[in-house]
Design a protein around this motif. Sequence first.
Motif, PDB file in Angstrom:
ATOM      1  N   GLU A 112       0.832  -1.208   0.000  1.00 43.46           N
ATOM      2  CA  GLU A 112       0.000   0.000   0.000  1.00 43.46           C
ATOM      3  C   GLU A 112       0.865   1.256   0.000  1.00 43.46           C
ATOM      4  N   ILE A 113       1.953   1.208   0.753  1.00 43.70           N
ATOM      5  CA  ILE A 113       2.859   2.363   0.819  1.00 43.70           C
ATOM      6  C   ILE A 113       3.500   2.606  -0.547  1.00 43.70           C
ATOM      7  N   ILE A 114       3.949   1.547  -1.203  1.00 45.39           N
ATOM      8  CA  ILE A 114       4.573   1.671  -2.522  1.00 45.39           C
ATOM      9  C   ILE A 114       3.565   2.209  -3.538  1.00 45.39           C
ATOM     10  N   PHE A 115       2.346   1.639  -3.500  1.00 44.71           N
ATOM     11  CA  PHE A 115       1.305   2.070  -4.438  1.00 44.71           C
ATOM     12  C   PHE A 115       0.957   3.549  -4.224  1.00 44.71           C
ATOM     13  N   TYR A 116       0.779   3.927  -2.953  1.00 44.60           N
ATOM     14  CA  TYR A 116       0.406   5.305  -2.642  1.00 44.60           C
ATOM     15  C   TYR A 116       1.509   6.274  -3.050  1.00 44.60           C
ATOM     16  N   THR A 117       2.756   5.924  -2.739  1.00 44.25           N
ATOM     17  CA  THR A 117       3.883   6.800  -3.080  1.00 44.25           C
ATOM     18  C   THR A 117       4.029   6.949  -4.584  1.00 44.25           C
ATOM     19  N   THR A 118       3.890   5.844  -5.311  1.00 39.17           N
ATOM     20  CA  THR A 118       3.987   5.887  -6.772  1.00 39.17           C
ATOM     21  C   THR A 118       2.868   6.732  -7.375  1.00 39.17           C
ATOM     22  N   ALA A 119       1.638   6.517  -6.853  1.00 45.71           N
ATOM     23  CA  ALA A 119       0.492   7.284  -7.356  1.00 45.71           C
ATOM     24  C   ALA A 119       0.673   8.767  -7.092  1.00 45.71           C
ATOM     25  N   MET A 120       1.184   9.106  -5.911  1.00 43.07           N
ATOM     26  CA  MET A 120       1.419  10.513  -5.572  1.00 43.07           C
ATOM     27  C   MET A 120       2.461  11.129  -6.490  1.00 43.07           C
ATOM     28  N   ALA A 121       3.512  10.357  -6.778  1.00 46.03           N
ATOM     29  CA  ALA A 121       4.577  10.861  -7.644  1.00 46.03           C
ATOM     30  C   ALA A 121       4.038  11.125  -9.056  1.00 46.03           C
ATOM     31  N   ILE A 122       3.200  10.215  -9.556  1.00 42.61           N
ATOM     32  CA  ILE A 122       2.629  10.380 -10.895  1.00 42.61           C
ATOM     33  C   ILE A 122       1.692  11.581 -10.943  1.00 42.61           C
ATOM     34  N   VAL A 123       0.822  11.691  -9.937  1.00 43.77           N
ATOM     35  CA  VAL A 123      -0.123  12.813  -9.886  1.00 43.77           C
ATOM     36  C   VAL A 123       0.619  14.136  -9.773  1.00 43.77           C
ATOM     37  N   LEU A 124       1.643  14.166  -8.926  1.00 44.12           N
ATOM     38  CA  LEU A 124       2.429  15.392  -8.745  1.00 44.12           C
ATOM     39  C   LEU A 124       3.118  15.777 -10.052  1.00 44.12           C
TER      40      LEU A 124
END
Length: 214
Positions: free
Chosen positions: A156-168
């Motif tokens: 979940e941490i990896i998914f959330y961090t990756t999603a945040m990086a893409i959105v940012l």
Amino acid sequence: MNELDLLKQHWQQDNNFPQVKRNEIRKMLYKSSSSLVKWIFYISIIELFVGIGLNIWSSQLNLDDKADPIFYQIAITVVDTLAYIFILYFIYKFFTSYRMIRSTNNTKKLLETILDTRKTVYLYIKFNIYLIIFSMILGAGSVIWQENFGVKSVGEIIFYTTAMAIVLFLMGWLVISVMRLYYRLIYIRLVKKLDKNYEELVRLEEEEEHGKTP
């Protein structure tokens, strides 16, 4: 075609055009340059007040939000303060350039002021783009800080961090693209007109130095 373009066209076509017309073109170039820098100054002031308004509106929306850590609130305050100081400095530079161009009768001084204004405009654009990038990074940091990673799995941490990086990245790319388009339509357009005035003034000076008859 404006009055200056018509006069230059007529002047270039008629080799017997009197010397006074050269002086009239020079005066028009002075006036045009003054007007262009004045608009740069006015637009920068409008942007300042719009920025202050958006900042106040954003603060009101987050008035009851106590989730941000104290160091983040301090960082935002420091960034806002420094941003306003630098923006006021740029506005002051635009104002002094405008006053210099409006009051000078010296072509060399005018040319120097045009070059200085051009440099200041590009620095102003870079500063605003870097400020937007830094503000977005701070905002992303605040969102990540508020997430409770202690109760999340590694996946979940990896998914959330990756999603945040893409959105940012996508948001940053979109915002910066829009800002570059805005600066190209407003500031770069005015600067290009200043450059044309600069080139025309240099040409007039070179022709006078070589003793050419208009």
